[in-house]
Motif scaffolding. Structure first.
Motif, PDB file in Angstrom:
ATOM      1  N   THR A  44       7.400   4.498  10.517  1.00  0.00           N
ATOM      2  CA  THR A  44       8.162   5.589  11.132  1.00  0.00           C
ATOM      3  C   THR A  44       7.709   6.887  10.472  1.00  0.00           C
ATOM      4  N   SER A  45       8.063   8.023  11.068  1.00  0.00           N
ATOM      5  CA  SER A  45       7.681   9.323  10.491  1.00  0.00           C
ATOM      6  C   SER A  45       8.315   9.490   9.118  1.00  0.00           C
ATOM      7  N   THR A  46       9.570   9.027   8.985  1.00  0.00           N
ATOM      8  CA  THR A  46      10.272   9.190   7.702  1.00  0.00           C
ATOM      9  C   THR A  46       9.570   8.400   6.605  1.00  0.00           C
ATOM     10  N   SER A  47       9.241   7.126   6.901  1.00  0.00           N
ATOM     11  CA  SER A  47       8.612   6.335   5.841  1.00  0.00           C
ATOM     12  C   SER A  47       7.215   6.875   5.487  1.00  0.00           C
ATOM     13  N   THR A  48       6.527   7.427   6.470  1.00  0.00           N
ATOM     14  CA  THR A  48       5.220   8.031   6.189  1.00  0.00           C
ATOM     15  C   THR A  48       5.398   9.263   5.296  1.00  0.00           C
ATOM     16  N   THR A  58      -3.708   1.858   4.386  1.00  0.00           N
ATOM     17  CA  THR A  58      -4.461   1.577   3.158  1.00  0.00           C
ATOM     18  C   THR A  58      -5.801   2.327   3.118  1.00  0.00           C
ATOM     19  N   PHE A  59      -6.292   2.774   4.300  1.00  0.00           N
ATOM     20  CA  PHE A  59      -7.532   3.559   4.332  1.00  0.00           C
ATOM     21  C   PHE A  59      -7.348   4.890   3.581  1.00  0.00           C
ATOM     22  N   VAL A  60      -6.084   5.323   3.510  1.00  0.00           N
ATOM     23  CA  VAL A  60      -5.794   6.571   2.791  1.00  0.00           C
ATOM     24  C   VAL A  60      -5.319   6.262   1.377  1.00  0.00           C
ATOM     25  N   THR A  61      -4.371   5.304   1.261  1.00  0.00           N
ATOM     26  CA  THR A  61      -3.756   5.064  -0.051  1.00  0.00           C
ATOM     27  C   THR A  61      -4.750   4.488  -1.069  1.00  0.00           C
ATOM     28  N   ILE A  62      -5.619   3.569  -0.627  1.00  0.00           N
ATOM     29  CA  ILE A  62      -6.542   2.957  -1.604  1.00  0.00           C
ATOM     30  C   ILE A  62      -7.494   3.999  -2.216  1.00  0.00           C
ATOM     31  N   PRO A  63      -8.210   4.815  -1.404  1.00  0.00           N
ATOM     32  CA  PRO A  63      -9.073   5.821  -2.050  1.00  0.00           C
ATOM     33  C   PRO A  63      -8.280   6.834  -2.882  1.00  0.00           C
ATOM     34  N   PHE A  64      -7.093   7.201  -2.377  1.00  0.00           N
ATOM     35  CA  PHE A  64      -6.277   8.206  -3.066  1.00  0.00           C
ATOM     36  C   PHE A  64      -5.817   7.698  -4.428  1.00  0.00           C
ATOM     37  N   VAL A  65      -5.115   6.539  -4.412  1.00  0.00           N
ATOM     38  CA  VAL A  65      -4.599   5.974  -5.669  1.00  0.00           C
ATOM     39  C   VAL A  65      -5.763   5.533  -6.561  1.00  0.00           C
ATOM     40  N   GLY A  66      -6.812   5.008  -5.925  1.00  0.00           N
ATOM     41  CA  GLY A  66      -7.986   4.549  -6.679  1.00  0.00           C
ATOM     42  C   GLY A  66      -8.612   5.674  -7.497  1.00  0.00           C
ATOM     43  N   SER A  67      -8.809   6.851  -6.847  1.00  0.00           N
ATOM     44  CA  SER A  67      -9.422   7.955  -7.604  1.00  0.00           C
ATOM     45  C   SER A  67      -8.487   8.429  -8.714  1.00  0.00           C
ATOM     46  N   ALA A  68      -7.173   8.470  -8.422  1.00  0.00           N
ATOM     47  CA  ALA A  68      -6.223   8.900  -9.466  1.00  0.00           C
ATOM     48  C   ALA A  68      -6.245   7.919 -10.639  1.00  0.00           C
ATOM     49  N   LEU A 109       6.168   8.158   1.798  1.00  0.00           N
ATOM     50  CA  LEU A 109       4.941   7.701   1.138  1.00  0.00           C
ATOM     51  C   LEU A 109       4.087   8.889   0.676  1.00  0.00           C
ATOM     52  N   SER A 110       3.956   9.901   1.535  1.00  0.00           N
ATOM     53  CA  SER A 110       3.142  11.059   1.129  1.00  0.00           C
ATOM     54  C   SER A 110       3.804  11.805  -0.028  1.00  0.00           C
ATOM     55  N   CYS A 111       5.150  11.849  -0.040  1.00  0.00           N
ATOM     56  CA  CYS A 111       5.857  12.487  -1.167  1.00  0.00           C
ATOM     57  C   CYS A 111       5.562  11.726  -2.460  1.00  0.00           C
ATOM     58  N   CYS A 112       5.626  10.375  -2.391  1.00  0.00           N
ATOM     59  CA  CYS A 112       5.389   9.537  -3.576  1.00  0.00           C
ATOM     60  C   CYS A 112       3.980   9.766  -4.121  1.00  0.00           C
ATOM     61  N   LEU A 113       3.007   9.836  -3.198  1.00  0.00           N
ATOM     62  CA  LEU A 113       1.613  10.024  -3.631  1.00  0.00           C
ATOM     63  C   LEU A 113       1.425  11.378  -4.314  1.00  0.00           C
ATOM     64  N   ILE A 166      -0.589  17.673   4.037  1.00  0.00           N
ATOM     65  CA  ILE A 166      -1.981  17.203   4.210  1.00  0.00           C
ATOM     66  C   ILE A 166      -2.033  15.666   4.158  1.00  0.00           C
ATOM     67  N   ILE A 167      -1.339  15.090   3.151  1.00  0.00           N
ATOM     68  CA  ILE A 167      -1.346  13.625   3.001  1.00  0.00           C
ATOM     69  C   ILE A 167      -0.684  12.984   4.220  1.00  0.00           C
ATOM     70  N   TYR A 168       0.396  13.618   4.671  1.00  0.00           N
ATOM     71  CA  TYR A 168       1.114  13.107   5.843  1.00  0.00           C
ATOM     72  C   TYR A 168       0.179  13.089   7.065  1.00  0.00           C
ATOM     73  N   LEU A 169      -0.535  14.180   7.253  1.00  0.00           N
ATOM     74  CA  LEU A 169      -1.472  14.267   8.392  1.00  0.00           C
ATOM     75  C   LEU A 169      -2.548  13.184   8.295  1.00  0.00           C
ATOM     76  N   LEU A 170      -3.036  12.985   7.069  1.00  0.00           N
ATOM     77  CA  LEU A 170      -4.060  11.952   6.864  1.00  0.00           C
ATOM     78  C   LEU A 170      -3.495  10.574   7.193  1.00  0.00           C
ATOM     79  N   LEU A 171      -2.249  10.345   6.730  1.00  0.00           N
ATOM     80  CA  LEU A 171      -1.626   9.024   6.936  1.00  0.00           C
ATOM     81  C   LEU A 171      -1.371   8.732   8.416  1.00  0.00           C
ATOM     82  N   ILE A 172      -0.950   9.758   9.162  1.00  0.00           N
ATOM     83  CA  ILE A 172      -0.670   9.482  10.583  1.00  0.00           C
ATOM     84  C   ILE A 172      -1.951   9.422  11.430  1.00  0.00           C
TER      85      ILE A 172
END
Lengths: 225, 112
Positions: A180-184, A111-121, A187-191, A99-105
């Motif tokens: 790249t797909s791998t780095s995305t 940052t439109f995904v990571t900021i709200p995600f990390v921010g809420s956490a 990132l989704s794994c880390c989140l 799901i996170i991967y789909l959102l990121l791509i």
């Protein structure tokens, strides 16, 4: 007994769960000295017993107890985390990563995904810290007791420093960079790992630790904030 | 014992063995028991005993029970199921080590 509790506090042991053991040990030692030397005064007997703890007194003992507790909490958190890497919970983990991967791509700027995600956490994390600190403060005010296990628990056994690194997620992500797909995927794994660790520490490990503390220490009570 | 470094590696095994034989014990009791069993030859220091107990507790080998005794709280340690299994492993390890050391000490060293 009260004098011995004061003595441990004067020697930098402010934690009640550590004081209990030290006070009993000192009292036993003093009582044994009095069996052979009944005229020995309390202060001298106490000095002799304290000397047995070595040149660093109680400080080394507290430090090592803190390390042992930290290790215990980290182990507990990782043990529960491991369950999310095996079936059936692995399905939840993989689904969340997907799901996170789909959102990121789906967005150009990650940052439109990571900021709200990390921010809420982080908000959840800080609310938890605030609530726990307040609870500890009220407990200290009403009972005069501080608990080392609690202090170690709210820091997730030192894991808090690793989780705090999440604050840099949105900063290290360069919005102009081509991903790249791998780095995305990484990132989704880390989140997902970050949120899972936070969830396990707060909602799984902490309640079970508090429950066993209530069983162990009759003087430990839950406080509603 | 002149050299306390010699027993430090075996301290956890000593604690586990004592708890295995005595069901539950508190810190001071452990130091006194060791002293009595070894006729004062082995003296476990407080600075070594408590960190070992706390480490074993954190590893899930010991369970803790806090009881009021003589108007004060006392922290008793007892073996968990995992601790009982570990005791027999550690004792086997220690016995094998003692045998090895004995073989070394009893052998006739020769420089020729």
């Amino acid at each position: 007994m009260d004098q011995l509790y004061i003595f441990t506090r004067q020697h930098f042991v402010e934690w009640y769960d550590v004081q209990i053991e030290l006070v009993d040990h000192l009292a036993n030692g003093i009582e044994e000295q009095w069996e052979t030397q009944p005229n020995l005064n309390f202060e001298t007997a106490l000095k002799i017993e304290f000397k047995k703890f070595g040149v660093f007194g109680f400080s080394e003992l507290v430090e090592q107890k803190t390390n042992a507790l930290d290790k215990y909490y980290r182990k507990e958190i990782f043990m529960h985390f491991k369950a999310y890497l095996g079936l059936p919970k692995l399905i939840i983990t993989l689904f969340s990563i997907w799901i996170i991967y789909l959102l990121l791509i789906s967005v150009d700027n990650k940052t439109f995904v990571t900021i709200p995600f990390v921010g809420s956490a982080l908000i959840v994390h800080f609310l938890f810290l605030f609530k726990q600190q307040r609870e500890m403060k009220i407990r200290y005010k009403t009972t005069g007791k501080k608990w080392l296990f609690e202090q170690s628990m709210i820091q997730f056994g030192g894991l808090i420093h690793l989780l705090n690194l999440a604050i840099y997620f949105p900063i290290i992500i360069d919005s102009n960079k081509q991903w790249t797909s791998t780095s995305t995927l990484v990132l989704s794994c880390c989140l997902v790992i970050y949120v899972l660790l936070l969830y396990i520490a707060i909602s799984v490990v902490m309640p079970s630790v508090k429950e066993s503390a209530i069983k162990q220490y009759s003087e430990y009570r839950l406080i509603k904030v | 014992m002149a050299n306390s470094k010699l027993y430090k590696g075996s301290l956890t095994t000593i604690i586990l063995k004592l708890l295995n034989d005595n069901q539950k014990m508190y810190g001071y009791e452990i130091t006194q028991k060791v002293k009595a069993l070894t006729n004062g030859e082995l003296n476990i220091t407080e600075g070594a005993l408590y960190p070992s107990l706390h480490k074993l507790e954190a590893e899930g080998l010991l369970d803790v029970e806090v009881t009021k005794v003589d108007n004060r709280l006392r922290k008793y340690y007892k073996l968990t199921e995992k601790g009982t299994k570990e005791t027999s492993n550690k004792l086997n390890e220690l016995q094998a080590y003692i045998k090895t050391i004995q073989a070394l000490v009893n052998s006739n060293f020769s420089l020729e």
